[in-house]
Write an enzyme that holds these catalytic residues in place. Structure first.
Site, mmCIF file in Angstrom:
data_model
loop_
_atom_site.group_PDB
_atom_site.id
_atom_site.type_symbol
_atom_site.label_atom_id
_atom_site.label_comp_id
_atom_site.label_asym_id
_atom_site.label_seq_id
_atom_site.Cartn_x
_atom_site.Cartn_y
_atom_site.Cartn_z
ATOM 1 C CD GLN A 182 -2.726 1.160 2.539
ATOM 2 O OE1 GLN A 182 -2.189 1.038 3.624
ATOM 3 N NE2 GLN A 182 -4.045 1.312 2.402
ATOM 4 N N GLY A 183 0.515 2.202 -0.872
ATOM 5 C CA GLY A 183 1.169 3.506 -0.889
ATOM 6 C C GLY A 183 0.173 4.621 -0.658
ATOM 7 C CB SER A 234 0.989 6.840 5.173
ATOM 8 O OG SER A 234 -0.133 6.367 5.843
ATOM 9 C CB SER A 240 2.803 -3.338 5.598
ATOM 10 O OG SER A 240 2.668 -2.428 6.637
ATOM 11 C CD GLU A 262 -7.205 -1.100 6.679
ATOM 12 O OE1 GLU A 262 -6.192 -1.161 7.361
ATOM 13 O OE2 GLU A 262 -7.542 -0.094 6.055
ATOM 14 C CD GLU A 299 -4.962 9.299 19.459
ATOM 15 O OE1 GLU A 299 -4.513 8.746 18.429
ATOM 16 O OE2 GLU A 299 -4.675 8.894 20.604
#
Lengths: 370, 411
Positions: free
Chosen positions: B137-138, B140, B172, B259, B386
């Site tokens: 995954q790209g 962030s 990851s 997810e 959060e």
């Protein structure tokens, strides 16, 4: 029957909520809590006759609806939300399951009276001053001709001052045994106790040679009290979930309308995160309670553990919700006039009732064999 | 709890019970002896274990037991959440791992199925099932974590291709992947959410580098399981943009929304096993008589039962044909289990005493040290604790949104 909420259960919940908000709004709760016994006779009769509140888990041949503890749980959740005064926990939570575990004679004699609202039930097993974990019976049974008499003091007894059917644990030659005592006789003295939570009735009951009839088998009284508590904790947890939900609803409503620094306080993370955390706790407590209620009707082997966990989990959720509700309301939440303190007091005393959270954790540790 | 008794907490349909029998029978015939007892697959399997896992993955793919939640027309089995839960239970019962195609199955596939053209579905879904395409995954970036829409990696159209330059982070599984699914800014003038595209980028093309360079990042447990990803003139065919140019935000939201899966009735199983291993350790240390220790352990057990009850309730609602779980169930569940795991492993460290102070050579960690460290990431990835609280407060409780000042996104 599985865990999902059926249309009938949903309807019961809706009906109960509407009934209670009309029959016992918080203004009425405040009137009732100013009385010694914290009991609203008219409400009790209407709950029994209009909602069938006391016979939900009682078999039809004994006058009940033949449903189960999920139904009792949904009703109790609404009663907890409304802070409905009355003896639902003492009667449907403790006395009914005790009688269901008792002898046929006591069941046939007492349950129909309870179901139709003519009799309030209460269970007494504590020595005055003893801890909840105490196992010594508070009274002694003695032979009296054909029957039995009980002597001894017991306190605190949930709704003991208004009970028409008192189930009392007594020492018996064959071991602790539960007896029923009719309270309107010489030899029974009942004193209402002023409670920290003014919405729940507590009493001291003194027996002096009071006529009594056995309800449990001789020596099976302790097991009967345990069974009653396993069920009562499902009902208490349900009440606590409802109370916690009421607190969360109040908090969220206030956080949306109260403005400081030019915006609703609910826009600040410090406040909105509190609300989110309370929701997570309430949702978890509701799931656990729902499962414990299912166990009460379908999987009795898991009931003791599930109900103990539900009790402790709901207590923590309720206290958190009630305490944050006071905090989110600020100064007004600390006043007698605002309703937040009614829930706050109910939350803490419910957490302490039958044993605090630490006691229930130790109980769970014992039950799972560690 | 057995599934086929009348007192099941889940109202299984006859079809669901039949499905359970079918999976159980299939596993009885096909569960590999060499993987018996391997319930959880290590993040980086050893060279000895890997061929066994690959073989089992192929068997599952051939039997139609990969990407099972996808629709049948795209090679899946169209399983409901309840059936996926049944599958997880049966694999656990058989003591063999239920392998999946990772992020390709859980994240990329659902995004393609929901937003891609028919041509893209036919071309891009089968390689996920077969294992030919392995995705990392790209999303962030160093400057765009929780505030993902602030991402700056640029994608510029050049003929029939998208040329990508920028930097991603926390990638990851980079070490085994050959595809990167990423979000790139294709319209720097548009508001932050509106100028983003969702693109599937090959890591190599024709056996040569495609401008994708991974620099491993060592995590707090000493292992390098994720990386910084540098994209330098990396090229993807425009045909690999899903949902249309500048439409990537809603595609990415589908991805995040999926997810989570049918783990509702099995999630607690691993926690319970871990719990009983901890009890054994504590027993060996002679601490089970300590009231404080008993209360702590009972607390952990209780939290696990709450997670279990929540999963059972959710699955019961699903099985009864309702959506169940309320508006933000994904977020409340994540808060519940991730914070429980953190607290449980902190507690485990306390209970294990002096032994927990010492590691093996080369920072080799035991189960508890490893979990104590790794669980810190669970309240960060996939939306921090959060951000989850914001989601719960805004979506489920209707509280007002945080003020979000407009943010410059041009590089």
């Amino acid at each position: 029957m599985s865990l999902e909420i059926t249309a009938e259960q949903e309807a019961l919940r809706e009906t109960s909520r509407r009934f209670l908000s009309e029959a016992t709004p918080l203004s009425r709760v405040r009137e009732v809590m100013a009385t010694d016994t914290v009991f609203d006779t008219e409400l009790w009769t209407r709950m029994a006759t209009e909602l069938g509140a006391l016979g939900l888990a009682v078999p039809e041949e004994l006058g009940g609806a033949g449903l189960g503890y999920p139904e009792v749980s949904y009703l109790a959740e609404e009663a907890g939300r409304a802070l409905a005064p009355g003896a639902l926990l003492a009667t449907a939570g403790l006395a009914v399951p005790a009688l269901m575990a008792g002898n046929e004679r006591a069941r046939a004699r007492l349950l129909p009276r309870i179901v139709d609202g003519a009799a309030v039930g209460a269970v007494a097993w504590l020595d005055p001053g003893a801890d909840w974990s105490s196992t010594s019976p508070p009274t002694r049974a003695a032979r009296d001709g054909h029957g039995w008499t009980l002597t001894g003091d017991t306190s605190p007894v949930l709704d003991g001052a208004v009970a028409d059917v008192l189930l009392v644990l007594a020492e018996h030659p064959q071991g602790p045994t539960v007896f029923s005592v009719e309270p309107d006789q010489a030899g029974v003295t009942r004193t209402p106790l002023p409670g920290l939570d003014q919405t729940r009735g507590l009493a001291r009951v003194e027996l002096d040679g009071a006529a009594a009839e056995p309800v449990s088998a001789p020596g099976a009284g302790r097991a009967m009290v345990t069974t009653a508590l396993d069920h009562a904790n499902v009902v208490l947890a349900s009440e606590m979930v409802g109370g916690a939900q009421a607190c969360l609803d109040m908090s969220v409503e206030y956080a949306k309308e109260r403005e400081q620094f030019g915006r609703p306080i609910g826009a600040f993370q410090a406040v909105k995160h509190k609300c989110a955390e309370v929701l997570v706790e309430v949702e978890g407590a509701r799931s656990m309670t729902r499962y414990a209620a299912w166990c009460a009707s379908h999987n009795t082997a898991e009931l003791p553990t599930a109900s103990a966990i539900a009790k402790a989990t709901a207590a923590e959720a309720y206290f958190r919700a009630a305490a944050e509700n006071v905090q989110i309301h600020g100064g007004i939440g600390f006043t007698w006039e605002h309703d937040a303190h009614l829930y706050f007091k109910r939350a803490k005393t419910s957490q302490m009732l039958f044993g605090d959270t630490g006691a229930y954790r130790r109980h769970v540790a014992d039950l799972i064999g560690i | 709890m057995t599934a086929d008794t009348v007192s099941s907490p889940i109202p299984y349909s006859d079809a669901a019970l039949e499905f359970r029998r079918e999976i159980r029978d299939w596993l009885a015939r096909n569960a590999p002896e060499d993987l018996r007892g391997v319930r959880a697959v290590p993040r980086m399997p050893s060279p000895e274990l890997k061929p066994h896992l690959d073989r089992w993955a192929s068997t599952l793919a051939e039997a139609g037991l990969m990407c099972v939640a996808w629709p049948r027309e795209y090679g899946g089995r169209g399983l409901s959440g309840v059936e996926v839960a049944i599958m997880n239970e049966e694999f656990d019962r058989a003591g063999v791992p239920r392998l999946t195609r990772g992020m390709g199955e859980s994240l990329v596939g659902p995004a393609i199925i929901t937003h891609a053209t028919e041509e893209q579905k036919q071309r891009l879904l089968p390689p996920i099932i077969s294992g030919e395409h392995d995705y990392c995954q790209g999303f962030s970036e160093p400057g765009a974590g929780s505030d993902l829409a602030g991402l700056r990696t640029r994608g510029v159209v050049d003929g029939t291709e998208l040329v990508i330059n920028g930097q991603k982070v926390w990638t990851s599984g980079y070490y085994k992947a050959n595809m990167l699914f990423c979000l790139v800014r294709t319209d720097p003038e548009a508001p932050p959410h509106k100028g983003i595209s969702y693109v599937l980028l090959p890591i190599e093309r024709d056996g040569r580098s495609n401008g994708v360079e991974f620099r491993p990042i060592t995590r707090i447990n000493g292992a390098a399981l994720f990386a910084e990803t540098f994209l330098t003139d990396a090229r993807a065919p425009l045909d690999n943009v899903i949902g249309g140019l500048n439409q990537g935000w809603r595609v990415a939201m589908t991805t995040l929304g999926s997810e989570r899966g049918g783990s509702a009735t099995t999630q607690h199983v691993a926690f319970e096993r871990q719990f009983w291993r901890l009890v054994e350790k504590v027993r060996e240390r002679g601490l089970l008589g300590d009231v404080r220790v008993r209360e702590q352990l009972a607390w952990a057990y209780s939290r696990i039962q709450v997670i279990r009850a929540n999963g059972l309730g959710l699955t019961a609602e699903l099985a009864a044909g309702r959506s169940g779980g309320g508006l933000a169930n994904g977020s409340t569940s994540k808060i519940r289990w991730s914070e429980f795991q953190r607290a449980m492993t902190e507690m485990a460290m306390d209970l294990l005493g002096p032994d927990a102070l010492v590691t093996g050579p080369d920072y080799q960690l035991d189960e508890w040290q490893e979990e104590f460290l790794v669980t810190r990431s669970h309240t960060i990835w996939g939306g921090t604790a959060e951000v989850q609280r914001n989601i719960v407060a805004e979506r489920a409780l209707g509280l007002p949104k945080e003020p979000r000042p407009a943010k410059g996104v041009t590089s």
